[in-house]
Design an enzyme around this catalytic site. Structure first.
Site, mmCIF file in Angstrom:
data_model
loop_
_atom_site.group_PDB
_atom_site.id
_atom_site.type_symbol
_atom_site.label_atom_id
_atom_site.label_comp_id
_atom_site.label_asym_id
_atom_site.label_seq_id
_atom_site.Cartn_x
_atom_site.Cartn_y
_atom_site.Cartn_z
ATOM 1 N N LYS A 102 0.850 -1.190 0.000
ATOM 2 C CA LYS A 102 0.000 0.000 0.000
ATOM 3 C C LYS A 102 0.888 1.245 0.000
ATOM 4 O O LYS A 102 1.943 1.268 0.645
ATOM 5 C CB LYS A 102 -0.902 -0.038 1.234
ATOM 6 C CG LYS A 102 -1.960 1.052 1.317
ATOM 7 C CD LYS A 102 -2.826 0.829 2.549
ATOM 8 C CE LYS A 102 -3.870 1.909 2.734
ATOM 9 N NZ LYS A 102 -4.695 1.661 3.944
ATOM 10 N N SER A 181 -9.588 1.812 3.270
ATOM 11 C CA SER A 181 -8.734 2.590 2.392
ATOM 12 C C SER A 181 -7.742 1.730 1.608
ATOM 13 O O SER A 181 -7.116 2.203 0.661
ATOM 14 C CB SER A 181 -7.954 3.630 3.213
ATOM 15 O OG SER A 181 -7.046 2.998 4.118
ATOM 16 N N SER A 205 -9.999 -0.604 7.350
ATOM 17 C CA SER A 205 -9.335 -0.395 6.059
ATOM 18 C C SER A 205 -8.667 -1.623 5.467
ATOM 19 O O SER A 205 -8.246 -1.601 4.313
ATOM 20 C CB SER A 205 -8.308 0.732 6.174
ATOM 21 O OG SER A 205 -8.961 1.971 6.288
#
Length: 503
Positions: A102, A181, A205
């Protein structure tokens, strides 16, 4: 004559096998175990595997926007691991395996680390994030950076949107929510754009995008994995975990990234006592549901607007758990309102974000911005690129207006601890539960405030083909028993299927 032909064919096949020619590798849905077998039998090299995933990214990323940036050094890293393997220097299950991180997880290389924001483009970190350093030591190949909701959803944008990455799309139904997210990590894992991926979670997330993209996500106990070098929101709740196509793959990654880090010393020292001797792979048991006490909090299944098919599937899954030997206890009540959690969580988080992000920026070797105030100013100066008209930056401004941890914030943090103690923790202890089970990500608030772990496993697909998952959640350090249950459930149901890219 027929017998001689059969014998001749057998001899040819034996010769081909000896030469390593008969082995063919199936790239799609490849697991870590299959990849390592391919390395051992000669049907696969890390360089070939990296080329496959780079080709997948080239083909699919214009549609899915799951990857912000690919690593131009990935093929060279792969070639190095291939050479190490030939010399007998392979370092474990992730050696030569391409991983996507990420874009809030720092890497000290040519890749950017920006949390999706143009404000951090070109910033230079001093070192790899703690988890990235552990992956490198395990021999993993850093394939690139995954898209995310900008600032990990602290800025209130559409799930999966960032100025750098654009709008990430769900590979199962392109018009549906990819959640966030860690959107890109979930989508890339689902669409075979990487072997394994890493996401981060503050509250939902990892769990939510794993559920919505039919992958396995492990949200570890806070401190089990280092947060050093990760663009922060709050040290009370931030955690880093794997998002993969199978429980086994996720556990391989978890084994590689847990452990003490002097740069996140307090949290990782406290959580290191939970790491089992011999690692987590030993808990991949097909009978892992047998004898487990699993609680079903009613309020997490009610009033969520699930369709008839989804509710029917969840009931079938509870029946499956019972058939696998679990004691499923229904009609339980956590007795804590999620909205009460969110309001208190948010007050504390605003202050914590400002303090944490300013500290992160101060530790960079170079950055175009040096404070939260600079980030806000950058967005004002680039309103089109950062879509200020659509999303604004109210949360960033609210955080900037805070003045440190004062009496109000301390009171809210104390109240959050009480909510956890009187909610999920009390329920688990009173009923002697090994886990609660919840639909999708709806236990995330309860798990977040206590720094507690959860694992999402694919559970089904709704009437439109949109995936949904099921969550096994527990108390701090409960990863071993959660892995047992998640793996046994996965093996008993085998729900996951590759994406169909429906409109």
């Amino acid at each position: 004559m027929a017998w001689l032909r059969v014998q001749a064919v057998a001899i040819v096949l034996a010769l081909l096998t000896a030469a390593g020619v008969t082995h063919s590798f199936e790239f799609h849905e490849a697991t870590v175990d299959a990849i390592q077998l391919g390395f051992r039998n000669g049907s696969l090299t890390s360089a070939t595997l990296v080329r496959f995933y780079l080709d997948q990214i080239r083909r699919l990323n214009p549609l899915l926007h799951a990857v912000i940036e690919v690593n131009p050094d990935a093929l060279r890293q792969a070639a190095r691991t291939d050479a190490e393997r030939r010399r007998g220097m392979a370092t474990g299950a992730l050696h030569g395996v391409p991983v996507l991180l990420k874009d809030n997880i720092a890497t000290r290389d040519v890749l950017n680390t920006t949390a999706g924001s143009l404000a951090l483009l070109g910033s230079v970190v001093k070192r790899d994030a703690g988890v990235a350093a552990r992956l490198r030591r395990a021999g993993a190949v850093v394939l690139g950076k995954a898209s995310l909701s900008e600032w990990a959803n602290f800025r209130n944008v559409h799930n999966g949107w960032s100025a750098r990455g654009g709008q990430t799309r769900n590979p199962y139904v392109l018009s549906s929510d990819p959640c966030g997210s860690s959107s890109g990590s979930g989508v890339a894992a689902a669409a075979n754009m990487a072997a394994v991926t890493l996401g981060t979670e503050t509250d939902g997330s990892i769990l939510c995008p794993s559920s919505f993209n039919s992958v396995v996500g492990i949200k570890p106990t806070v401190g089990l994995t280092s947060r050093a070098g990760v663009v922060p929101i709050t040290p009370r709740q931030d955690t880093v975990g794997p998002m993969c196509r199978t429980v086994s793959d996720a556990v391989h990654v978890l084994d590689a990234i847990v452990g003490y880090d002097k740069l996140d010393a307090v949290a990782t020292r406290a959580a290191s006592k939970y790491i089992p001797h011999g690692g987590y792979l030993q808990f991949l048991k097909k009978d892992g549901l047998r004898g487990k006490r699993i609680g079903v909090p009613n309020e997490l299944f009610l009033f969520q607007g699930f369709g008839e098919k989804q509710m029917r599937v969840y009931k079938q899954h509870l029946a499956t758990m019972r058939k696998q030997g679990a004691m499923v206890i229904e009609n339980l009540d956590i007795a804590i309102d999620s909205q009460d959690i969110v309001s208190n969580e948010w007050t504390a988080m605003l202050t914590e974000f400002k303090l944490s992000i300013n500290e992160y920026l101060a530790d960079l070797s170079y950055s175009p911005v040096h404070s939260l105030a600079d980030i806000i100013a950058f967005n004002k100066a680039h309103p089109i690129e950062e879509r200020l008209k659509d999303f604004g930056q109210q949360n960033l401004i609210l955080a900037q207006n805070t003045n440190g941890i004062g009496r109000l914030e301390r009171a809210r943090i104390r109240w959050l601890k009480e909510l956890s103690a009187n909610g999920l923790e009390k329920l688990m202890k009173e009923h002697q539960l090994d886990a609660i089970v919840a639909p999708e990500h709806y236990a995330s608030n309860h798990l977040a405030i206590g720094g507690q772990p959860g694992i999402i496993v694919p559970a089904g697909y709704n009437e439109k083909g949109v995936p949904f998952g099921i969550c096994f959640g527990g108390l701090q350090g409960y990863e071993p028993r959660l892995i047992e249950m998640a793996y046994a459930f996965e093996q008993a149901t085998k729900v996951r299927r590759p994406p169909m890219f429906k409109p």
